[in-house]
Design an enzyme around this catalytic site. Structure first.
Site, PDB file in Angstrom:
ATOM      1  N   SER A 166      50.585  48.549  35.523  1.00 52.78           N
ATOM      2  CA  SER A 166      52.061  47.967  35.535  1.00 52.78           C
ATOM      3  C   SER A 166      51.899  47.586  33.927  1.00 52.78           C
ATOM      4  O   SER A 166      51.494  46.753  33.309  1.00 52.78           O
ATOM      5  CB  SER A 166      51.957  46.912  36.272  1.00 52.78           C
ATOM      6  OG  SER A 166      51.812  47.216  37.664  1.00 52.78           O
TER       7      SER A 166
ATOM      8  N   CYS B  60      52.775  41.565  43.290  1.00 56.08           N
ATOM      9  CA  CYS B  60      52.186  42.526  42.613  1.00 56.08           C
ATOM     10  C   CYS B  60      50.651  41.959  42.653  1.00 56.08           C
ATOM     11  O   CYS B  60      50.046  40.977  42.516  1.00 56.08           O
ATOM     12  CB  CYS B  60      52.412  42.609  41.160  1.00 56.08           C
ATOM     13  SG  CYS B  60      51.548  43.828  40.223  1.00 56.08           S
TER      14      CYS B  60
ATOM     15  N   ASP C 233      54.355  45.995  44.076  1.00 57.49           N
ATOM     16  CA  ASP C 233      53.735  46.929  43.107  1.00 57.49           C
ATOM     17  C   ASP C 233      52.138  46.662  43.524  1.00 57.49           C
ATOM     18  O   ASP C 233      51.652  45.665  42.685  1.00 57.49           O
ATOM     19  CB  ASP C 233      54.120  46.692  41.760  1.00 57.49           C
ATOM     20  CG  ASP C 233      53.427  47.536  40.798  1.00 57.49           C
ATOM     21  OD1 ASP C 233      52.466  48.359  41.120  1.00 57.49           O
ATOM     22  OD2 ASP C 233      53.813  47.423  39.730  1.00 57.49           O
TER      23      ASP C 233
ATOM     24  N   TRP D  51      48.050  47.644  44.825  1.00 55.20           N
ATOM     25  CA  TRP D  51      46.866  48.463  44.751  1.00 55.20           C
ATOM     26  C   TRP D  51      45.707  47.969  45.630  1.00 55.20           C
ATOM     27  O   TRP D  51      45.702  46.832  46.073  1.00 55.20           O
ATOM     28  CB  TRP D  51      46.482  48.792  43.393  1.00 55.20           C
ATOM     29  CG  TRP D  51      45.822  47.544  42.730  1.00 55.20           C
ATOM     30  CD1 TRP D  51      44.636  46.892  42.815  1.00 55.20           C
ATOM     31  CD2 TRP D  51      46.657  46.691  41.830  1.00 55.20           C
ATOM     32  NE1 TRP D  51      44.880  45.609  41.953  1.00 55.20           N
ATOM     33  CE2 TRP D  51      45.763  45.523  41.437  1.00 55.20           C
ATOM     34  CE3 TRP D  51      48.032  46.765  41.108  1.00 55.20           C
ATOM     35  CZ2 TRP D  51      46.261  44.408  40.539  1.00 55.20           C
ATOM     36  CZ3 TRP D  51      48.413  45.636  40.423  1.00 55.20           C
ATOM     37  CH2 TRP D  51      47.714  44.693  40.200  1.00 55.20           C
TER      38      TRP D  51
END
Length: 695
Positions: A453, A647, A692, A694
């Site tokens: 990012s 995020c 966003d 992971w």
């Protein structure tokens, strides 16, 4: 008859040459082209291959089965290759693998009923198609889809299409495996017939490989029954030929030593820069932003001025990694290639549809160092395929057991996070010289760029891209193996070099940081930009709530940097609230001084709420701080329609934040918990809630 003059003869000669050229298509003087000569433009309209008609391609190459893939990290492409190889070697299918972006789909309504299509589809982000599958997905799921014969959905235009489908997803995301589900539904709605179940692999549960293996056996059984296939003993048939070039020296200008395409080989990188063609960018600043010695977090500034690379706040930057020298040496040595690591090799597909994953001629060392994911997870199927090439019967038996016994493989390999070279070393430390390099290329997929990012604002610094990255080093409990991040340690080596270390070796790793032929010298790194949907509201007066612990704060640094600049320019900026968490304020509090600076610029329009998990008697996390500020959060969401952003870690933090937000909404609006969850889902659908994250 009048005599022909010189001009007439010239004209006739030109006409004759043109006629021959037309009817022979240049056969007699055509020069084989380097497939990587113009790969820089592949993502901008120039597609590989002679045709975008998949049926024409299958006809030319006499194929009756095509395996399409939609892949972001290379795993779906790897599974597609494995299905193709297995279909050919076990069942006699004439298979080919196809990248979804290389073909058009209007003629799928003419797909012959005696042929088969397989789809291996990864889901990316929040239920989105992978970059190479966007056009296919939008076409096949479109409401007004129209095929070559004019048939719409109501006419079931795909009645002749038989297909197989497998999806790759992550259950920590809300839209788990949505790509394969939606494509399956669309194909069936259009009249296609699926054979076997639509398989689903779950990376979130760590069972992707076993899910794939468990799905494919019953699929093959049903496929054999439906198509009348006969299984035969699978014998390895190479996809690629490897020719050692005694006539070429590794220093020859035409030998690729890690360059991604011909422009880079010739020393004149040329845009546009994209996932096929990186920009070799200078790192103009690098520094540590943790204050402890046993953990590293890097802040880097990458200069893209003059490259025509552009980004928007919230986008991602892709870093193209290089494998660590220690792992390259391990790999080269265990395969018995040490003495000829710099030998020039040419790699060619033995089938017209086989795609060589890197440019050649090259060397064994360059292929392994720059192009192969040698530190990636190992599949049972790959281990099993190497058993016939073991150095002796004992090691062959051990490889066979590892390939066949799921629990034994888990205990010995996957739970230890071993790479393939480590597996071979532990089975038998003597060189595995019988292993064909072709099977290595087939079994280890191409190394993929890693995405980060962007932690800067394009409004504030359009020519410099900031990266915030924690350097990965994971110690496996009960094991002597330490998993080290391929790309983050590479970046750490670059940082050490930039700060005066002549021989950087982060965590005992060394890298060829000057790149092929020293083309990365001066602290450069190959990059490209990937655009994201993770965006600030177009109206800066709209409030935003951000949740970003650890390095998950990266895009929010860019968001706040942008809002501070807008406020400084006199714009009306809305409430900007950041929930940030880390272990200790004294160790890993990222950008502490910057937050204070932005507070001065934004005043009471910026609120920072922190959670330090190890500074007090009890662990405190961002989701708890969110609950403590429930009234403020609900008021901003309900009354002022604030955007909500998350995020970071998908498996734990993001899921917990999602649950807490649903609870806040239900409690403060007097609704049932189920209704609170529905509102959160609606926020996601309308992009009021963006992630966003992971795994």
């Amino acid at each position: 008859m009048a005599q022909l003059d010189t001009l007439d003869l010239i004209v006739l000669a030109i006409l004759l040459a043109g006629t021959v050229a037309y009817f022979t298509k240049g056969t007699y003087w055509g020069i084989p082209k380097d497939p990587y000569a113009s790969s820089y433009s592949l993502a901008n309209g120039a597609k590989a291959g002679k045709t975008r008609n998949i049926l024409e391609k299958m006809g030319e190459s006499e194929k009756n089965c095509v395996v399409f893939y939609g892949s972001q990290t290379g795993t779906a492409e790897d599974y597609a290759s494995r299905l193709s190889k297995e279909g050919s070697q076990r069942f006699g299918l004439k298979t080919m693998v196809a990248d979804l972006e290389d073909y058009d789909y209007e003629n799928l309504d003419t797909f012959p009923e005696d042929k088969l299509a397989m789809f291996v589809l990864a889901t990316y982000g929040e239920g989105e198609p992978t970059d190479n599958a966007v056009d296919f997905y939008e076409f096949v799921t479109g409401q007004d889809v129209s095929f070559s014969n004019g048939g719409g959905a109501d006419e079931k235009p795909l009645q002749n299409l038989k297909f197989v489908a497998f999806g790759l997803g992550n259950n920590t995301y809300e839209h788990y495996n949505s790509m394969v589900r939606r494509v399956n539904d669309a194909l069936v709605r259009l009249g296609a017939s699926r054979i076997g179940k639509a398989g689903e692999g779950d990376d979130g549960a760590g069972t992707m490989e076993e899910d794939f293996l468990a799905w494919k056996e019953p699929m093959w059984a049903e496929l054999s029954e439906k198509l009348g296939l006969e299984e035969r003993e699978a014998v390895y048939e190479p996809v690629f030929s490897i020719t050692e070039r005694d006539d070429m020296d590794a220093d020859a200008d035409e030998v690729y030593l890690g360059e991604p395409n011909k422009h880079h080989l010739e020393g004149a990188q040329k845009g546009p820069y994209n996932s096929h063609n990186p920009y070799i960018a200078p790192i103009v600043e690098s520094r540590e932003i943790f204050t402890v010695k046993d953990r590293n977090c890097l802040h880097m500034e990458i200069d893209v001025k003059g490259s025509n690379l552009t980004y928007t706040t919230g986008d991602h930057i892709a870093v193209w990694p290089t494998n660590a020298g220690k792992e390259v040496d391990r790999f080269i040595n265990i395969l018995g290639l040490a003495e000829k690591r710099h030998k020039v090799i040419s790699v060619k597909g033995l089938d017209s549809t086989a795609k060589v994953p890197f440019p050649t001629p090259t060397t064994y060392d360059a292929a392994v160092r720059y192009h192969m994911e040698i530190c990636g997870a190992v599949s049972r199927q790959f281990v099993s395929s190497l058993a016939p090439f073991a150095p002796n019967e004992n090691s062959k038996a051990e490889m066979t057991r590892l390939g066949n016994d799921k629990d034994y493989f888990s205990g010995k390999v996957s739970s230890q996070y071993l790479n393939i070279a480590q597996v071979l070393e532990r089975v038998d430390s003597s060189p595995w010289t019988n292993v064909p390099f072709s099977i290595i290329i087939e079994g280890i997929h191409k190394i993929q760029p890693r995405y980060y990012s962007i932690s800067s604002s394009s409004l504030v610094q359009k020519d410099k891209i900031s990266i915030t990255a924690v350097v990965e080093e994971i110690r496996i409990p009960g094991s002597d193996n330490i998993v080290k991040g391929v790309t983050t340690n590479y970046l750490l080596a670059l940082k050490q070099k930039q700060h005066g270390d002549p021989n950087p070796d982060p965590h005992g790793l060394t890298y060829s940081i000057t790149g092929p032929r020293n083309k990365y010298d001066g602290i450069h790194v190959p990059v490209h930009v990937r655009h994201s949907n993770f965006k600030l509201p177009s109206d800066p007066s709209k409030p935003i709530i951000m949740v970003g612990p650890g390095s998950g704060v990266a895009p929010f640094r860019g968001f706040i940097q942008e809002r501070a600049a807008q406020a400084h320019a006199g714009e009306n900026v809305g409430q900007t609230i950041l929930f940030y968490g880390c272990r200790r304020a004294s160790e890993d509090y990222l950008y502490k001084e910057e937050w204070e600076h932005y507070k001065q610029m934004l005043g009471d329009r910026f609120t920072l709420i922190t959670a330090f998990s190890r500074d007090g008697p009890k662990k405190v996390y961002v989701q708890q701080r969110l609950q403590e500020n429930a009234a403020l959060v609900n008021q901003l969401l309900e009354k002022e329609k604030a955007n909500f952003y998350v995020c970071g870690d998908a498996a734990n933090m993001a899921r917990a934040v999602n649950d807490v937000l649903g609870k806040i909404i239900s409690e403060h609006r007097g609704l049932s918990p189920e209704k609170g969850e529905e509102i959160v889902k609606a926020m996601r659908s309308s992009n009021q809630y963006q992630e966003d994250v992971w795994s």
